[in-house]
Design a protein around this motif. Structure first.
Motif, PDB file in Angstrom:
ATOM      1  N   ALA A 118       0.830  -1.193   0.000  1.00  0.00           N
ATOM      2  CA  ALA A 118       0.000   0.000   0.000  1.00  0.00           C
ATOM      3  C   ALA A 118       0.871   1.252   0.000  1.00  0.00           C
ATOM      4  CB  ALA A 118      -0.951  -0.004   1.192  1.00  0.00           C
ATOM      5  N   ILE A 119       1.975   1.195   0.737  1.00  0.00           N
ATOM      6  CA  ILE A 119       2.877   2.351   0.769  1.00  0.00           C
ATOM      7  C   ILE A 119       3.494   2.573  -0.604  1.00  0.00           C
ATOM      8  CG2 ILE A 119       5.062   3.193   1.706  1.00  0.00           C
ATOM      9  CD1 ILE A 119       4.249   1.906   4.367  1.00  0.00           C
ATOM     10  N   VAL A 120       3.884   1.496  -1.272  1.00  0.00           N
ATOM     11  CA  VAL A 120       4.485   1.626  -2.599  1.00  0.00           C
ATOM     12  C   VAL A 120       3.472   2.183  -3.589  1.00  0.00           C
ATOM     13  CG1 VAL A 120       5.440   0.320  -4.547  1.00  0.00           C
ATOM     14  CG2 VAL A 120       6.196  -0.175  -2.231  1.00  0.00           C
ATOM     15  N   PHE A 121       2.250   1.674  -3.574  1.00  0.00           N
ATOM     16  CA  PHE A 121       1.244   2.103  -4.535  1.00  0.00           C
ATOM     17  C   PHE A 121       0.712   3.504  -4.260  1.00  0.00           C
ATOM     18  CE2 PHE A 121       0.306  -2.595  -5.053  1.00  0.00           C
ATOM     19  CZ  PHE A 121       0.960  -2.679  -6.266  1.00  0.00           C
ATOM     20  N   LEU A 122       0.480   3.820  -2.995  1.00  0.00           N
ATOM     21  CA  LEU A 122      -0.193   5.074  -2.667  1.00  0.00           C
ATOM     22  C   LEU A 122       0.678   6.083  -1.932  1.00  0.00           C
ATOM     23  CD1 LEU A 122      -3.494   3.464  -1.411  1.00  0.00           C
ATOM     24  CD2 LEU A 122      -3.175   4.668  -3.564  1.00  0.00           C
ATOM     25  N   GLY A 123       1.646   5.604  -1.156  1.00  0.00           N
ATOM     26  CA  GLY A 123       2.402   6.494  -0.285  1.00  0.00           C
ATOM     27  C   GLY A 123       3.572   7.202  -0.914  1.00  0.00           C
ATOM     28  N   VAL A 124       4.151   6.637  -1.963  1.00  0.00           N
ATOM     29  CA  VAL A 124       5.341   7.247  -2.565  1.00  0.00           C
ATOM     30  C   VAL A 124       5.077   8.665  -3.077  1.00  0.00           C
ATOM     31  CG1 VAL A 124       7.013   7.025  -4.448  1.00  0.00           C
ATOM     32  CG2 VAL A 124       6.442   5.046  -3.044  1.00  0.00           C
ATOM     33  N   PRO A 125       3.955   8.926  -3.777  1.00  0.00           N
ATOM     34  CA  PRO A 125       3.739  10.297  -4.264  1.00  0.00           C
ATOM     35  C   PRO A 125       3.592  11.346  -3.160  1.00  0.00           C
ATOM     36  CG  PRO A 125       2.327   8.764  -5.439  1.00  0.00           C
ATOM     37  CD  PRO A 125       2.945   8.010  -4.310  1.00  0.00           C
ATOM     38  N   VAL A 126       3.186  10.937  -1.977  1.00  0.00           N
ATOM     39  CA  VAL A 126       3.002  11.905  -0.898  1.00  0.00           C
ATOM     40  C   VAL A 126       4.085  11.811   0.165  1.00  0.00           C
ATOM     41  CG1 VAL A 126       0.514  11.993  -1.228  1.00  0.00           C
ATOM     42  CG2 VAL A 126       1.469  10.410   0.439  1.00  0.00           C
ATOM     43  N   ALA A 127       5.048  10.928  -0.005  1.00  0.00           N
ATOM     44  CA  ALA A 127       6.050  10.671   1.033  1.00  0.00           C
ATOM     45  C   ALA A 127       6.891  11.902   1.378  1.00  0.00           C
ATOM     46  CB  ALA A 127       6.951   9.515   0.624  1.00  0.00           C
ATOM     47  N   LEU A 135      -2.382  14.715   6.842  1.00  0.00           N
ATOM     48  CA  LEU A 135      -1.581  13.539   7.143  1.00  0.00           C
ATOM     49  C   LEU A 135      -2.465  12.391   7.621  1.00  0.00           C
ATOM     50  CD1 LEU A 135       1.834  13.059   8.178  1.00  0.00           C
ATOM     51  CD2 LEU A 135       0.252  12.149   9.852  1.00  0.00           C
ATOM     52  N   ALA A 136      -3.453  12.674   8.457  1.00  0.00           N
ATOM     53  CA  ALA A 136      -4.361  11.622   8.935  1.00  0.00           C
ATOM     54  C   ALA A 136      -5.124  11.001   7.771  1.00  0.00           C
ATOM     55  CB  ALA A 136      -5.328  12.197   9.971  1.00  0.00           C
ATOM     56  N   TYR A 137      -5.581  11.828   6.841  1.00  0.00           N
ATOM     57  CA  TYR A 137      -6.274  11.312   5.657  1.00  0.00           C
ATOM     58  C   TYR A 137      -5.340  10.435   4.832  1.00  0.00           C
ATOM     59  CZ  TYR A 137      -8.475  11.187   1.098  1.00  0.00           C
ATOM     60  OH  TYR A 137      -9.010  10.760  -0.093  1.00  0.00           O
ATOM     61  N   ASN A 138      -4.106  10.858   4.657  1.00  0.00           N
ATOM     62  CA  ASN A 138      -3.136  10.073   3.889  1.00  0.00           C
ATOM     63  C   ASN A 138      -2.872   8.727   4.553  1.00  0.00           C
ATOM     64  OD1 ASN A 138      -2.797  11.891   1.798  1.00  0.00           O
ATOM     65  ND2 ASN A 138      -1.127  12.953   2.814  1.00  0.00           N
ATOM     66  N   VAL A 139      -2.705   8.722   5.862  1.00  0.00           N
ATOM     67  CA  VAL A 139      -2.479   7.458   6.567  1.00  0.00           C
ATOM     68  C   VAL A 139      -3.700   6.547   6.421  1.00  0.00           C
ATOM     69  CG1 VAL A 139      -2.148   6.431   8.855  1.00  0.00           C
ATOM     70  CG2 VAL A 139      -0.803   8.414   8.174  1.00  0.00           C
ATOM     71  N   ALA A 140      -4.887   7.102   6.560  1.00  0.00           N
ATOM     72  CA  ALA A 140      -6.101   6.297   6.382  1.00  0.00           C
ATOM     73  C   ALA A 140      -6.172   5.736   4.970  1.00  0.00           C
ATOM     74  CB  ALA A 140      -7.341   7.141   6.686  1.00  0.00           C
ATOM     75  N   SER A 141      -5.840   6.552   3.987  1.00  0.00           N
ATOM     76  CA  SER A 141      -5.882   6.099   2.595  1.00  0.00           C
ATOM     77  C   SER A 141      -4.880   4.981   2.337  1.00  0.00           C
ATOM     78  CB  SER A 141      -5.589   7.267   1.646  1.00  0.00           C
ATOM     79  OG  SER A 141      -6.607   8.219   1.708  1.00  0.00           O
ATOM     80  N   ILE A 142      -3.731   5.053   2.956  1.00  0.00           N
ATOM     81  CA  ILE A 142      -2.727   4.016   2.762  1.00  0.00           C
ATOM     82  C   ILE A 142      -3.086   2.750   3.535  1.00  0.00           C
ATOM     83  CG2 ILE A 142      -0.306   3.431   3.232  1.00  0.00           C
ATOM     84  CD1 ILE A 142       0.302   6.427   2.598  1.00  0.00           C
ATOM     85  N   LEU A 143      -3.732   2.896   4.688  1.00  0.00           N
ATOM     86  CA  LEU A 143      -4.080   1.728   5.493  1.00  0.00           C
ATOM     87  C   LEU A 143      -5.289   0.945   4.973  1.00  0.00           C
ATOM     88  CD1 LEU A 143      -3.563   2.812   9.197  1.00  0.00           C
ATOM     89  CD2 LEU A 143      -2.248   1.181   7.870  1.00  0.00           C
ATOM     90  N   MET A 144      -6.220   1.599   4.306  1.00  0.00           N
ATOM     91  CA  MET A 144      -7.444   0.905   3.894  1.00  0.00           C
ATOM     92  C   MET A 144      -7.187  -0.325   3.018  1.00  0.00           C
ATOM     93  SD  MET A 144      -9.921   2.124   5.527  1.00  0.00           S
ATOM     94  CE  MET A 144      -8.925   2.700   6.869  1.00  0.00           C
ATOM     95  N   PRO A 145      -6.363  -0.253   1.959  1.00  0.00           N
ATOM     96  CA  PRO A 145      -6.104  -1.469   1.177  1.00  0.00           C
ATOM     97  C   PRO A 145      -5.391  -2.545   1.993  1.00  0.00           C
ATOM     98  CG  PRO A 145      -5.373   0.458  -0.029  1.00  0.00           C
ATOM     99  CD  PRO A 145      -5.737   0.913   1.341  1.00  0.00           C
ATOM    100  N   ALA A 146      -4.460  -2.132   2.843  1.00  0.00           N
ATOM    101  CA  ALA A 146      -3.723  -3.106   3.648  1.00  0.00           C
ATOM    102  C   ALA A 146      -4.640  -3.798   4.654  1.00  0.00           C
ATOM    103  CB  ALA A 146      -2.563  -2.420   4.360  1.00  0.00           C
ATOM    104  N   LEU A 147      -5.528  -3.039   5.296  1.00  0.00           N
ATOM    105  CA  LEU A 147      -6.481  -3.646   6.226  1.00  0.00           C
ATOM    106  C   LEU A 147      -7.439  -4.586   5.497  1.00  0.00           C
ATOM    107  CD1 LEU A 147      -7.414  -0.698   8.609  1.00  0.00           C
ATOM    108  CD2 LEU A 147      -6.279  -2.830   9.222  1.00  0.00           C
ATOM    109  N   GLY A 148      -7.902  -4.175   4.333  1.00  0.00           N
ATOM    110  CA  GLY A 148      -8.775  -5.040   3.544  1.00  0.00           C
ATOM    111  C   GLY A 148      -8.082  -6.328   3.139  1.00  0.00           C
ATOM    112  N   ALA A 149      -6.827  -6.222   2.730  1.00  0.00           N
ATOM    113  CA  ALA A 149      -6.065  -7.414   2.345  1.00  0.00           C
ATOM    114  C   ALA A 149      -5.846  -8.327   3.545  1.00  0.00           C
ATOM    115  CB  ALA A 149      -4.728  -7.003   1.731  1.00  0.00           C
ATOM    116  N   TRP A 150      -5.560  -7.744   4.684  1.00  0.00           N
ATOM    117  CA  TRP A 150      -5.316  -8.554   5.879  1.00  0.00           C
ATOM    118  C   TRP A 150      -6.571  -9.296   6.326  1.00  0.00           C
ATOM    119  CZ3 TRP A 150      -6.469  -7.270  11.291  1.00  0.00           C
ATOM    120  CH2 TRP A 150      -5.939  -8.205  12.175  1.00  0.00           C
ATOM    121  N   THR A 151      -7.705  -8.600   6.379  1.00  0.00           N
ATOM    122  CA  THR A 151      -8.930  -9.268   6.822  1.00  0.00           C
ATOM    123  C   THR A 151      -9.400 -10.298   5.799  1.00  0.00           C
ATOM    124  OG1 THR A 151     -10.310  -7.461   5.969  1.00  0.00           O
ATOM    125  CG2 THR A 151      -9.666  -7.353   8.298  1.00  0.00           C
TER     126      THR A 151
END
Length: 167
Positions: free
Chosen positions: A1-10, A83-99
């Motif tokens: 998720a960080i690679v796909f979504l977080g790199v542009p905002v890192a 920043l909170a929105y960005n963290v939520a956006s990056i976590l949503m795919p990862a949480l979905g994949a984990w569950t």
């Protein structure tokens, strides 16, 4: 998720937004700030005079993501709503994949098919398109959890009371 979504905002996660500001994130970022602010100051979180002054605006008519805003309130209060929105956006795919992995693991009992199933669910085109427009649509991580609870109930691993309490 960080690679796909977080790199542009890192480089500037408190200023840049996942998906860019030319789509719908503005209302969600504002909501990430509004909900904790309203609750901490004893204001009605469903109505605001901060916009459309002097009449104000009824937020029941707006998709204002109160669940996500309150879940990420500590980050919002410490580092700001972007920043909170960005963290939520990056976590949503990862949480979905984990569950989804947990559900697939319960169904198959094997790790590799479960990893593939979790990846396909959490990093699907649906989730990524929702990331760029409507974050509430990307928050699908509870769907596999609900299916897992029902599966445990059907397999007599969970009582009806336990199912009701967990759902």
């Amino acid at each position: 998720a960080i690679v796909f979504l977080g790199v542009p905002v890192a480089a500037h996660p408190e200023r840049r937004v996942v998906g860019g500001l030319f789509r719908d994130p503005q209302i969600f970022i504002w909501s990430f700030a509004w909900w904790p602010h309203a609750i901490l100051h004893g204001l009605n979180p469903f109505f605001t005079h901060a916009i459309w002054e002097p009449d104000g605006y009824n937020l029941a008519w707006v998709t204002s993501v109160p669940g996500l805003a309150l879940a990420f309130a500590p980050l919002t209060l410490l580092f700001g709503p972007v920043l909170a929105y960005n963290v939520a956006s990056i976590l949503m795919p990862a949480l979905g994949a984990w569950t989804a992995f947990l559900l697939c693991r319960r169904l198959t009992g094997a790790i590799w098919p479960s990893l593939v199933g979790g990846y396909l669910f959490g990093f699907s085109a649906y989730v990524f398109s929702a990331e760029l427009t409507h974050i509430f649509s990307a928050a699908v991580f509870l769907v596999p959890v609900a299916a897992l609870l029902v599966l445990r109930f059907v397999q007599d691993d969970l009582s009806s009371r336990g199912l009701a309490l967990r759902l």
